[in-house]
Design a protein around this motif. Structure first.
Motif, PDB file in Angstrom:
ATOM      1  N   TYR A  69      11.610  -3.666   9.512  1.00 13.16           N
ATOM      2  CA  TYR A  69      10.473  -2.898  10.033  1.00 13.16           C
ATOM      3  C   TYR A  69      11.114  -1.784  10.983  1.00 13.16           C
ATOM      4  O   TYR A  69      12.082  -2.016  11.572  1.00 13.16           O
ATOM      5  CB  TYR A  69       9.727  -3.803  10.861  1.00 13.16           C
ATOM      6  CG  TYR A  69       8.461  -4.822  10.149  1.00 13.16           C
ATOM      7  CD1 TYR A  69       7.269  -4.248   9.879  1.00 13.16           C
ATOM      8  CD2 TYR A  69       9.083  -6.057   9.998  1.00 13.16           C
ATOM      9  CE1 TYR A  69       6.819  -5.192   8.925  1.00 13.16           C
ATOM     10  CE2 TYR A  69       8.089  -6.867   9.251  1.00 13.16           C
ATOM     11  CZ  TYR A  69       6.778  -6.447   8.624  1.00 13.16           C
ATOM     12  OH  TYR A  69       6.274  -7.280   7.876  1.00 13.16           O
ATOM     13  N   SER A  73       7.522   4.374  15.851  1.00 11.52           N
ATOM     14  CA  SER A  73       6.446   4.855  14.643  1.00 11.52           C
ATOM     15  C   SER A  73       7.372   6.316  14.428  1.00 11.52           C
ATOM     16  O   SER A  73       7.993   7.004  15.197  1.00 11.52           O
ATOM     17  CB  SER A  73       5.251   5.186  15.286  1.00 11.52           C
ATOM     18  OG  SER A  73       4.511   5.723  14.342  1.00 11.52           O
ATOM     19  N   LEU A 225       6.004   5.367   8.981  1.00  6.91           N
ATOM     20  CA  LEU A 225       6.333   3.702   9.385  1.00  6.91           C
ATOM     21  C   LEU A 225       5.785   3.536  11.007  1.00  6.91           C
ATOM     22  O   LEU A 225       6.032   4.137  11.644  1.00  6.91           O
ATOM     23  CB  LEU A 225       7.565   3.678   9.284  1.00  6.91           C
ATOM     24  CG  LEU A 225       8.225   3.264   7.697  1.00  6.91           C
ATOM     25  CD1 LEU A 225       9.541   2.912   8.049  1.00  6.91           C
ATOM     26  CD2 LEU A 225       7.375   2.287   7.043  1.00  6.91           C
ATOM     27  N   PRO A 226       4.507   2.846  10.830  1.00  4.54           N
ATOM     28  CA  PRO A 226       4.343   2.611  12.267  1.00  4.54           C
ATOM     29  C   PRO A 226       5.183   1.644  12.735  1.00  4.54           C
ATOM     30  O   PRO A 226       5.996   0.902  12.237  1.00  4.54           O
ATOM     31  CB  PRO A 226       2.982   1.889  12.094  1.00  4.54           C
ATOM     32  CG  PRO A 226       2.909   1.431  10.595  1.00  4.54           C
ATOM     33  CD  PRO A 226       3.874   2.193   9.939  1.00  4.54           C
ATOM     34  N   GLY A 228       6.927  -1.690  14.317  1.00  5.66           N
ATOM     35  CA  GLY A 228       6.629  -3.109  13.725  1.00  5.66           C
ATOM     36  C   GLY A 228       6.454  -4.082  14.951  1.00  5.66           C
ATOM     37  O   GLY A 228       7.087  -4.841  15.122  1.00  5.66           O
ATOM     38  N   ASN A 232       0.735  -4.975  14.713  1.00  3.43           N
ATOM     39  CA  ASN A 232       0.397  -3.930  13.951  1.00  3.43           C
ATOM     40  C   ASN A 232       1.462  -4.085  12.696  1.00  3.43           C
ATOM     41  O   ASN A 232       2.254  -2.948  12.386  1.00  3.43           O
ATOM     42  CB  ASN A 232       0.441  -2.502  14.623  1.00  3.43           C
ATOM     43  CG  ASN A 232       0.219  -1.415  13.558  1.00  3.43           C
ATOM     44  OD1 ASN A 232      -0.218  -1.419  12.641  1.00  3.43           O
ATOM     45  ND2 ASN A 232       0.837  -0.178  14.095  1.00  3.43           N
ATOM     46  N   LYS A 233       1.545  -5.026  11.906  1.00  8.44           N
ATOM     47  CA  LYS A 233       2.498  -5.245  11.061  1.00  8.44           C
ATOM     48  C   LYS A 233       1.990  -4.609   9.531  1.00  8.44           C
ATOM     49  O   LYS A 233       2.350  -3.579   9.050  1.00  8.44           O
ATOM     50  CB  LYS A 233       3.234  -6.613  11.173  1.00  8.44           C
ATOM     51  CG  LYS A 233       4.244  -6.819  11.759  1.00  8.44           C
ATOM     52  CD  LYS A 233       4.998  -8.026  11.775  1.00  8.44           C
ATOM     53  CE  LYS A 233       5.850  -8.170  12.770  1.00  8.44           C
ATOM     54  NZ  LYS A 233       6.801  -9.474  12.596  1.00  8.44           N
ATOM     55  N   ASP A 235       1.489  -3.733   5.936  1.00  8.18           N
ATOM     56  CA  ASP A 235       2.348  -3.563   4.950  1.00  8.18           C
ATOM     57  C   ASP A 235       3.438  -2.466   5.537  1.00  8.18           C
ATOM     58  O   ASP A 235       3.722  -1.431   4.729  1.00  8.18           O
ATOM     59  CB  ASP A 235       1.705  -3.022   3.605  1.00  8.18           C
ATOM     60  CG  ASP A 235       0.793  -4.156   3.048  1.00  8.18           C
ATOM     61  OD1 ASP A 235      -0.197  -4.005   2.585  1.00  8.18           O
ATOM     62  OD2 ASP A 235       1.188  -5.329   3.149  1.00  8.18           O
ATOM     63  N   SER A 236       3.482  -2.314   6.691  1.00  3.71           N
ATOM     64  CA  SER A 236       4.360  -1.525   7.344  1.00  3.71           C
ATOM     65  C   SER A 236       6.014  -1.483   7.055  1.00  3.71           C
ATOM     66  O   SER A 236       6.570  -0.732   7.765  1.00  3.71           O
ATOM     67  CB  SER A 236       3.818  -1.128   8.775  1.00  3.71           C
ATOM     68  OG  SER A 236       4.308  -2.378   9.277  1.00  3.71           O
TER      69      SER A 236
END
Length: 406
Positions: A69, A73, A225-226, A228, A232-233, A235-236
């Motif tokens: 992750y 962001s 990509l936000p 991790g 707020n995971k 499918d990031s």
């Protein structure tokens, strides 16, 4: 009388002739039976070693596998990996574009410069205050000494003014020292803010946490990509990384075999997918039996430096349990089970005649079975197809060499 003797002699001759004919026919019949005897596969009763083993099937898993992750962001500016890419620990996977952090870094650098300048000015102000204090203190000290020796030369008002300036200069020095300390703290705070934001900006370079293979790609160049975080995971993740150079087999060991499990024990691993045997070692186990399954969680590590094995492949492991040495053995195909610990074998005796023999059975392996009583070493027994042979039958022995346990 003579006539009677002749008749008796003739009868004796006839009887002897008939007996000779019968014996000849009997020998001929026996020879014919031996010549027409069916062939039968036989093996010798021999001494050997037998090992009892437990065979369990499982599937390979990566030694470790994680989703990678982003810490902050940002948009994917450069992507350096794809499906199947082999990476080393610390290797860059992707670079994120984070303009907000870049601007924040510029502000932090400006704050550090400004705090440094203010600290320099505070040093100068302190030096100036100390110089002023030195002059004021010397002036007051000299006037006070003169007043003590020649009171008429110095007015009291002049002494009081000089003393006031001395105290004022001393207070100014203390004030400038406090300002200098505040400036130093401000510089430390500015550097800390810069270090924090720089550390966050360094996360724009996403790196591999360990050596492995990229098994999944979730995002491509240009995707956002936000961060991790735990909330707020979704499918990031950027990708999935698996360590396949070392694989693990998770084996549910039955309760009866638990006492035989030892850390570091070598295990034969049969992988039918590649038609090869590999060597693994028992590295860890839970040391507790699952009450639902009556098994113990056991893991076997299998080195895979050439990546010949792939996670998900099925493998069969053989765990040695017990072993006996130099005992009487016959192939399992030579024994017909007749209850617990009992069996029947067909022995080829004198004249190649089959006789039925009850035997007591001991430990059994995949190929051999131990005979504890009922047979002698080097006796010959029928091998396989026991239902096609019967006691009393004459056979033509055909020795075979089945695989035997060493």
């Amino acid at each position: 009388m003579r006539r009677i003797n002749q008749i008796l002699s003739l009868l004796s001759f006839l009887i002897f002739s008939i007996s000779l004919i019968g014996c000849g026919e009997g020998h001929k019949a026996a020879a014919d039976d031996a010549a027409n005897a069916p062939a039968a596969a036989v093996v010798k009763v021999a001494r050997g070693n037998i090992a009892d083993s437990l065979e369990i099937a499982s599937e390979f898993q990566p030694f470790q596998e994680v989703d990678v992750y982003a810490k902050v962001s940002g948009y994917i500016q450069k992507l350096y990996v794809d499906y199947g890419t082999h990476v080393k620990q610390g290797q860059i996977l992707a670079v994120l574009e984070i303009p907000e952090l870049q601007q924040q870094l510029q502000q932090d650098e400006a704050s550090v410069r400004r705090s440094g300048q203010e600290l320099t000015r505070a040093h100068e102000d302190l030096n100036r205050a100390q110089s002023a204090y030195t002059v004021a203190h010397l002036t007051y000290t000299r006037l006070a000494d003169v007043q003590k020796s020649r009171p008429e030369l110095v007015a009291q008002q002049e002494i009081d003014v000089s003393k006031g300036k001395d105290l004022e200069a001393d207070a100014d020095v203390s004030s400038q020292k406090a300002a200098l300390a505040a400036g130093e703290e401000a510089l430390l705070a500015a550097k800390a803010a810069l270090g924090k934001d720089q550390a966050m900006f360094d996360y724009a370079r996403m790196t591999a946490p360990f050596d492995g293979v990229i098994t999944q790609i979730y995002a491509r160049t240009g995707a956002l990509l936000p961060a991790g975080t735990s909330s707020n995971k979704g499918d990031s993740a950027l990708c999935r990384l698996a360590q396949n150079s070392l694989l693990r087999l998770v084996i549910p060991v039955p309760e009866r075999a638990v006492p035989n499990i030892k850390i570091g024990q070598s295990i034969a691993v049969d992988v039918s997918g590649v038609n090869r045997m590999f060597e693994g070692k028992i590295i860890r186990f839970s040391d507790q039996i699952d009450l639902a399954t009556r098994t113990m969680h056991t893991e076997v590590d299998v080195p895979n430096p050439k990546y010949e094995l792939v996670p998900g492949m099925y493998a069969s492991v053989k765990i040695p349990l017990h072993a006996v040495a130099k005992v009487l053995t016959v192939p399992v195909q030579a024994v017909q089970a007749a209850g617990e610990g009992k069996g029947i074998v067909l022995v080829v005796g004198p004249g190649n005649k089959i006789e039925r023999r009850d035997v007591a059975l001991g430990m059994q392996s995949a190929t051999d079975i131990e005979i504890t009583s009922g047979l002698q070493e080097s006796e010959t027994v029928i091998f396989g197809s026991l239902g096609q042979s019967r006691p009393g039958q004459i056979v033509t022995p055909k020795p075979v060499e089945p695989s035997r346990m060493e």
